[in-house]
Write a protein that holds these residues in place. Structure first.
Motif, short mmCIF file in Angstrom:
data_model
loop_
_atom_site.label_atom_id
_atom_site.label_comp_id
_atom_site.label_asym_id
_atom_site.label_seq_id
_atom_site.Cartn_x
_atom_site.Cartn_y
_atom_site.Cartn_z
N PRO A 46 0.81 -1.23 0.00
CA PRO A 46 0.00 0.00 0.00
C PRO A 46 0.84 1.28 0.00
O PRO A 46 0.30 2.35 -0.31
N TYR A 47 2.12 1.16 0.31
CA TYR A 47 2.96 2.35 0.40
C TYR A 47 3.93 2.47 -0.78
O TYR A 47 4.83 3.31 -0.77
N VAL A 48 3.72 1.65 -1.79
CA VAL A 48 4.62 1.64 -2.94
C VAL A 48 4.15 2.67 -3.97
O VAL A 48 2.96 2.77 -4.29
N GLN A 49 5.11 3.45 -4.47
CA GLN A 49 4.85 4.43 -5.52
C GLN A 49 5.80 4.18 -6.68
O GLN A 49 6.83 3.53 -6.53
N GLU A 50 5.44 4.72 -7.82
CA GLU A 50 6.32 4.69 -8.98
C GLU A 50 6.89 6.08 -9.21
O GLU A 50 6.17 7.08 -9.15
N GLY A 51 8.19 6.16 -9.43
CA GLY A 51 8.82 7.44 -9.72
C GLY A 51 8.43 7.93 -11.10
O GLY A 51 7.81 7.24 -11.91
N LEU A 52 8.82 9.18 -11.39
CA LEU A 52 8.47 9.80 -12.66
C LEU A 52 8.93 8.97 -13.86
O LEU A 52 8.23 8.90 -14.87
N PHE A 53 10.08 8.39 -13.77
CA PHE A 53 10.66 7.67 -14.91
C PHE A 53 10.72 6.17 -14.63
O PHE A 53 11.63 5.48 -15.08
N HIS A 54 9.72 5.70 -13.92
CA HIS A 54 9.72 4.29 -13.51
C HIS A 54 9.76 3.37 -14.73
O HIS A 54 9.06 3.56 -15.72
N GLY A 55 10.59 2.34 -14.63
CA GLY A 55 10.61 1.27 -15.60
C GLY A 55 11.25 1.59 -16.92
O GLY A 55 11.17 0.79 -17.85
N ARG A 56 11.91 2.74 -17.04
CA ARG A 56 12.46 3.13 -18.33
C ARG A 56 13.97 3.24 -18.26
O ARG A 56 14.54 3.71 -17.27
N GLN A 57 14.61 2.80 -19.33
CA GLN A 57 16.06 2.98 -19.45
C GLN A 57 16.31 4.34 -20.09
O GLN A 57 15.77 4.63 -21.16
N ILE A 58 17.09 5.16 -19.43
CA ILE A 58 17.38 6.51 -19.94
C ILE A 58 18.89 6.67 -20.06
O ILE A 58 19.63 6.43 -19.09
#
Length: 556
Positions: free
Chosen positions: A486-498
């Motif tokens: 319940p406390y998990v969030q995704e960051g702005l660039f979650h899951g992406r290779q940059i």
């Protein structure tokens, strides 16, 4: 599942990056081969959302996987607490699909590699229909070897690249040295490889490098990079409850520390502090929207400084084990010996450490306490990428050879509860393991030959917690995941290779050492603030503009 190992310190990244940089800037035009647009090219940027949709393989769940004892879902890994008899295993690769080709493969290995031609490798080769020449490298110095190999011309057919080595020039080398697997795996093309089609989409999202699907993933749990373990057996014996606030934690640690009796409350807790205070994760997800939608970096947040100050207070109170202060010795040994009672590390330690203690200390019980927040707030756990380790295929292989290499990955990605996964994990029954009291027991030959850091690094199925030898670990682990979700969030660039601009890739390099000095009292919070100001002048603000540009391109 392979034993999870702690990632090497980022202090050694420079060595691996330097070797590749030499190839980039002299003679070998890596950047020229990558393309130059900021969105999908290999030099810098990321694949856009539209590009990503076109690149991703179609997901089709396995129809041979065994139902878990503890259902997963919503970020929680499925759990298997019981051993599946051989006769009940599913079959995902009924017959060898390889064409008899030979492939060289480079992976990290922590330990002693078995001799060539051993019975385990022979059985795997025969089941897949290929022959693999393993070029394992010392995991502790893998980054340096990886940099040298990618800078040269003699690159193995299959190369494992852990996420902690994706720094400096390594991403550019990945984009230029390895094959675009999109023509073989994107969309419905992946259905030719059913086990690869069953890999979760999140793992494939993290496998796009330089605008192309290049990586064969080793899917990761949603959370688990930093787990706050405690000695539940000791806590229960003393009637202690796990703390629920930062203030309670400090007071509790003071109460239970007894240097005279060689008992300290904890090891270094910096990484847990980052969760407790809601600090953004490391790059490339280390940006958030601030006032006026301006991007703010983790180093610029109050939460970052507060987490360091709280950890510094633990050190100042002398509740941290002295060897942790000196950065020496083995934290796991101190934890199992009862010299320290709280220890944060990766989730792979849960099973490994428990098994190691089973004979010498049968009452040993390590569990993880639930994260709490600071200032009355909830904790913030940032979701990890769908994969953090990949294997790449040499771009110089012919199409037929690439397809055959994918057959290797299709075999190694067989889900838990299949004949193929059992062979990959345990070897040949009767040779590498026997079944005693309903559980697999490795033979001496199995201990020597079935090393975990080879085939699983090629590709694996979705993450599961499967330890029938320690069912309580499975229950504790999956239960902890469920309570934290319940406390998990995704960051702005979650899951992406940059791929960041080359000139800016190393501007963060001094922060880990400085963090360690600050929490140990060797430098001050003011020193950190000065370092952040210098970081901004030396490229931090330029990096902010780069990431803002990525968001603007998609109207995000």
């Amino acid at each position: 599942m392979p034993n999870a190992r702690p990632a090497p310190s980022r202090r050694r990244f420079l060595a691996s990056s330097a070797a590749v940089a030499a190839a980039v800037t002299g003679g070998v035009p890596l950047l020229a081969a990558c393309g130059g647009d900021g969105g999908g090219g290999g030099s810098e940027g990321r694949a856009s959302d539209d590009q990503l949709r076109d690149l991703l393989p179609t997901f089709r769940a396995s129809d041979v996987a065994v139902e878990p004892d503890i259902p997963g879902g919503d970020g929680v890994s499925p759990g298997y607490t019981s051993y599946i008899p051989s006769g009940d295993l599913g079959v995902s690769v009924p017959e060898p699909r390889g064409a008899g080709g030979e492939f060289s493969a480079m992976t990290p290995l922590w330990g002693t590699p078995p001799g060539a031609g051993n019975a385990f490798w022979t059985a795997m080769d025969e089941a897949i229909g290929v022959r693999l020449d393993w070029q394992t490298q010392d995991g502790n110095t893998y980054g340096e070897k990886l940099g040298a190999v990618l800078a040269g011309s003699d690159i193995p057919d299959l190369v494992c690249v852990p996420g902690w080595e994706l720094t400096g020039q390594i991403p550019q080398a990945v984009s230029s040295r390895f094959a675009d697997l999109g023509p073989f795996l994107s969309g419905d093309a992946v259905l030719d490889y059913p086990n690869l089609a069953a890999i979760p989409t999140a793992a494939w999202e993290a496998s796009v490098f330089g605008g192309a699907l290049r990586g064969l993933p080793m899917p990761a749990a949603t959370i688990g990079g930093v787990v706050p373990y405690y000695r539940q057996d000791v806590f229960e014996a003393n009637g202690w409850e796990a703390p629920t606030t930062p203030e309670d934690f400090l007071a509790f640690c003071r109460d239970i520390t007894s240097a005279r009796n060689r008992v300290w409350a904890c090891e270094d807790m910096k990484w847990s502090a980052f969760v407790i205070f809601g600090v953004l994760p490391e790059k490339p997800r280390y940006w958030m929207r601030g006032d006026g939608d301006t991007l703010v970096n983790r180093y610029e947040t109050d939460a970052y400084l507060e987490a360091l100050e709280w950890t510094r207070t633990l050190y100042g109170a002398e509740v941290v084990h002295p060897d942790a202060v000196a950065v020496s010795g083995d934290a796991a040994q101190r934890f199992t010996a009862g010299e320290s009672l709280i220890w944060n590390t990766g989730d792979g330690a849960w099973h490994n450490t428990t098994v190691e203690q089973r004979t010498s200390n049968p009452d040993f019980h390590m569990n993880a306490f639930d994260y709490f927040g600071a200032g009355g707030n909830d904790p913030v756990l940032y979701a990890g990428n769908g994969s953090g380790i990949w294997t790449f295929v040499n771009k110089n292989l012919s199409e037929d050879r690439i397809r055959e290499a994918l057959e290797i990955a299709n075999f190694t990605a067989a889900p838990y509860g299949t004949r193929e996964q059992r062979l990959r994990a345990y070897g040949v029954e009767g040779t590498h393991y026997t079944v005693e009291d309903g559980l697999p027991v490795r033979t001496p030959q199995g201990e020597e030959e079935v090393v975990p850091e080879t085939y699983p690094f090629i590709a694996t199925a979705g993450h599961v917690v499967a330890h029938p030898d320690t069912p309580r670990v499975v229950e504790d682990w999956t239960g902890w995941q469920a309570r934290q979700m319940p406390y998990v969030q995704e960051g702005l660039f979650h899951g992406r290779q940059i791929q960041e601009p080359v000139r800016l890739t190393n501007i963060n390099d001094g922060f880990e050492d400085l963090e360690d000095d600050v929490v140990r009292g060797r430098q001050s919070i003011r020193d950190m603030q000065n370092a952040v100001a210098e970081w901004r002048r030396n490229g931090g603000d330029e990096l902010r503009d780069f990431y803002q540009g990525l968001l603007d391109e998609e109207g995000a």
